[in-house]
Design a protein around this motif. Sequence first.
Motif, PDB file in Angstrom:
ATOM      1  N   TYR A 124      -5.121  49.301 -14.314  1.00  0.00           N
ATOM      2  CA  TYR A 124      -4.500  50.625 -14.236  1.00  0.00           C
ATOM      3  C   TYR A 124      -3.428  50.633 -13.145  1.00  0.00           C
ATOM      4  CZ  TYR A 124      -7.257  52.079 -10.098  1.00  0.00           C
ATOM      5  OH  TYR A 124      -7.801  52.200  -8.842  1.00  0.00           O
ATOM      6  N   ILE A 125      -2.582  51.656 -13.199  1.00  0.00           N
ATOM      7  CA  ILE A 125      -1.528  51.837 -12.186  1.00  0.00           C
ATOM      8  C   ILE A 125      -1.703  53.229 -11.595  1.00  0.00           C
ATOM      9  CG2 ILE A 125       0.973  51.970 -11.771  1.00  0.00           C
ATOM     10  CD1 ILE A 125       1.401  50.104 -14.130  1.00  0.00           C
ATOM     11  N   ALA A 174      -1.669  54.820 -16.550  1.00  0.00           N
ATOM     12  CA  ALA A 174      -1.091  55.095 -15.229  1.00  0.00           C
ATOM     13  C   ALA A 174      -1.504  56.499 -14.841  1.00  0.00           C
ATOM     14  CB  ALA A 174       0.422  54.971 -15.278  1.00  0.00           C
ATOM     15  N   PHE A 175      -1.806  56.661 -13.575  1.00  0.00           N
ATOM     16  CA  PHE A 175      -2.169  57.967 -13.028  1.00  0.00           C
ATOM     17  C   PHE A 175      -1.108  58.331 -12.000  1.00  0.00           C
ATOM     18  CE2 PHE A 175      -5.873  55.685 -14.421  1.00  0.00           C
ATOM     19  CZ  PHE A 175      -6.475  56.594 -15.280  1.00  0.00           C
ATOM     20  N   VAL A 176      -0.472  59.472 -12.219  1.00  0.00           N
ATOM     21  CA  VAL A 176       0.664  59.854 -11.385  1.00  0.00           C
ATOM     22  C   VAL A 176       0.329  61.159 -10.672  1.00  0.00           C
ATOM     23  CG1 VAL A 176       3.104  60.556 -11.414  1.00  0.00           C
ATOM     24  CG2 VAL A 176       2.311  58.734 -12.961  1.00  0.00           C
ATOM     25  N   HIS A 177       0.419  61.127  -9.354  1.00  0.00           N
ATOM     26  CA  HIS A 177       0.149  62.330  -8.552  1.00  0.00           C
ATOM     27  C   HIS A 177       1.465  62.742  -7.902  1.00  0.00           C
ATOM     28  CE1 HIS A 177      -2.142  64.083  -4.813  1.00  0.00           C
ATOM     29  NE2 HIS A 177      -1.529  65.003  -5.517  1.00  0.00           N
ATOM     30  N   VAL A 178       1.950  63.925  -8.241  1.00  0.00           N
ATOM     31  CA  VAL A 178       3.198  64.421  -7.645  1.00  0.00           C
ATOM     32  C   VAL A 178       2.913  65.742  -6.938  1.00  0.00           C
ATOM     33  CG1 VAL A 178       4.889  63.279  -9.154  1.00  0.00           C
ATOM     34  CG2 VAL A 178       3.846  65.421  -9.901  1.00  0.00           C
ATOM     35  N   SER A 179       3.565  65.930  -5.785  1.00  0.00           N
ATOM     36  CA  SER A 179       3.304  67.163  -5.039  1.00  0.00           C
ATOM     37  C   SER A 179       4.475  67.521  -4.141  1.00  0.00           C
ATOM     38  CB  SER A 179       2.037  67.012  -4.190  1.00  0.00           C
ATOM     39  OG  SER A 179       1.830  68.175  -3.424  1.00  0.00           O
ATOM     40  N   TRP A 180       4.783  68.837  -4.113  1.00  0.00           N
ATOM     41  CA  TRP A 180       5.729  69.374  -3.122  1.00  0.00           C
ATOM     42  C   TRP A 180       4.949  69.952  -1.933  1.00  0.00           C
ATOM     43  CZ3 TRP A 180       8.263  72.920  -7.361  1.00  0.00           C
ATOM     44  CH2 TRP A 180       9.255  72.221  -8.046  1.00  0.00           C
ATOM     45  N   ILE A 185      -3.237  47.696 -10.228  1.00  0.00           N
ATOM     46  CA  ILE A 185      -4.538  47.040 -10.147  1.00  0.00           C
ATOM     47  C   ILE A 185      -4.642  46.047 -11.297  1.00  0.00           C
ATOM     48  CG2 ILE A 185      -7.050  47.392 -10.113  1.00  0.00           C
ATOM     49  CD1 ILE A 185      -5.599  48.768  -7.782  1.00  0.00           C
ATOM     50  N   GLY A 186      -4.630  44.770 -10.951  1.00  0.00           N
ATOM     51  CA  GLY A 186      -4.779  43.737 -11.971  1.00  0.00           C
ATOM     52  C   GLY A 186      -6.177  43.153 -11.939  1.00  0.00           C
ATOM     53  N   GLU A 187      -6.529  42.452 -13.013  1.00  0.00           N
ATOM     54  CA  GLU A 187      -7.868  41.842 -13.066  1.00  0.00           C
ATOM     55  C   GLU A 187      -8.031  40.767 -11.992  1.00  0.00           C
ATOM     56  OE1 GLU A 187     -10.231  41.800 -17.324  1.00  0.00           O
ATOM     57  OE2 GLU A 187      -8.367  40.674 -17.103  1.00  0.00           O
ATOM     58  N   ARG A 188      -6.903  40.070 -11.660  1.00  0.00           N
ATOM     59  CA  ARG A 188      -6.991  38.968 -10.689  1.00  0.00           C
ATOM     60  C   ARG A 188      -6.530  39.369  -9.291  1.00  0.00           C
ATOM     61  NH1 ARG A 188      -3.430  34.618 -12.973  1.00  0.00           N
ATOM     62  NH2 ARG A 188      -3.951  33.585 -11.036  1.00  0.00           N
ATOM     63  N   ARG A 189      -5.416  40.128  -9.232  1.00  0.00           N
ATOM     64  CA  ARG A 189      -4.871  40.551  -7.930  1.00  0.00           C
ATOM     65  C   ARG A 189      -4.397  41.989  -8.036  1.00  0.00           C
ATOM     66  NH1 ARG A 189      -2.581  35.450  -8.629  1.00  0.00           N
ATOM     67  NH2 ARG A 189      -3.360  33.888  -7.184  1.00  0.00           N
ATOM     68  N   MET A 190      -4.049  42.543  -6.883  1.00  0.00           N
ATOM     69  CA  MET A 190      -3.553  43.925  -6.845  1.00  0.00           C
ATOM     70  C   MET A 190      -2.257  43.939  -6.036  1.00  0.00           C
ATOM     71  SD  MET A 190      -7.164  45.788  -6.036  1.00  0.00           S
ATOM     72  CE  MET A 190      -8.638  45.298  -6.933  1.00  0.00           C
TER      73      MET A 190
END
Length: 355
Positions: A149-150, A218-224, A236-241
């Motif tokens: 995931y991203i 992908a999970f995107v958090h936006v805020s003012w 987030i990868g299976e092997r590295r991040m």
Amino acid sequence: MTVTGSCSRIAVVGYGYWGSKHVRVVSSLRDVAVTVVEADEQRLSEAGAHYPAARLCRSLDEAIDDVDGVVVATPAGSHVAVASAALRAGRHVLVEKPLTTTVADAEMLVDLADRSGVHLMTGHTFEYNPAVWKLREIVRSGALGRILYIDAQRLSLGRYQVDVDVVWDLAPHDISIVSFLLDEMPATTSVWAKRNVGIRHSDVAHLRLDFPRSRTHAFVHVSWLSPRKVRTVTVIGERRMAVYDDISDNERIRIYDIGVDPATVDDGSGAHGLPMTYRTGDITSPYVPFEEPLLVQDGHFVDCIRGDAACRTPGRRGLDVVRVLTAADRSMTTGLPAEVTPALDDATRISAAAS
Ligand SMILES: NC(=O)c1ccc[n+]([C@@H]2O[C@H](COP(=O)([O-])OP(=O)(O)OC[C@H]3O[C@@H](n4cnc5c(N)ncnc54)[C@H](O)[C@@H]3O)[C@@H](O)[C@H]2O)c1
């Protein structure tokens, strides 16, 4: 329309917060003459004081006969009117994000540019950011393994906009970044958003974007409405991040050689046994040369006008992002996931734009 003379004439429409940055970078380009178009007298005279060599105009009509390209840096709701006037006059156009505020308007601009035989470019600034190029290279190399995931965060005590909410203002950047990393547009989106302050728009939102071909999200958090400025994309990868921190001075990308695997052997220790095994390793930070993304982007626009480059973020790329934003609006209304329609040859488009 290809400009063959030695000097390209660029009008920047809107000398506000962001348009003034366009004027700065366009003024620094070789063999470019700048016209500032600004409706507000005081801002126009500020532009004149900062850039004595720039031509000053109060409307695009006044400027259009003597320019080759137009940068639209007015508020989002006025993009379609300004851009369509420039395209109809046969000028190349770079429009700030979001390209428009409706899919129909974005389609109309793309069609108009095609028929006029001129470039329509979208100001997806992060696709001109060397750190994002490096992150894309890392993702595509397979070094992280399959992307699980991203997570993207774009938070600060932000500039509340009059004509768009926080999703339309900030999420175009993250939708552009994650689809550029994955070579895929999301097929569906779900959004939670809330208006906390003021009477107009949501000022905080969480989006989930689903990428079926890449089998990831992908999970995107936006805020003012957040005390600290945060601009991160974590892959987030299976092997590295990998973490891309746009605010870091010298370690904008960090690769963490860490991960978690399900434990395969039950060691019989009952409640004390962990269900996972943990891998830990080095944290590395590749060198990323600094180039100002807006300068790279606007320089590319001029190269396109001169016929020296194929546009990396054409109007169709902007249209794709507007489709996602429109689906986000539907999800906000219904509370359900919304399909991003239509999901045509997205991967082809993004690959073409990136090559
Ligand atoms: N790429 C990025 O990172 C980035 C960052 C910030 C803003 N933006 C985009 O830039 C655009 C402008 O945002 P801003 O924050 O600078 O807005 P702003 O309100 O600070 O400035 C807009 C300016 O445009 C002028 N204007 C409006 N309509 C006009 C017209 N028809 N002719 C001439 N002048 C006109 C206004 O008088 C104002 O000075 C928006 O589309 C925004 O989404 C992009």
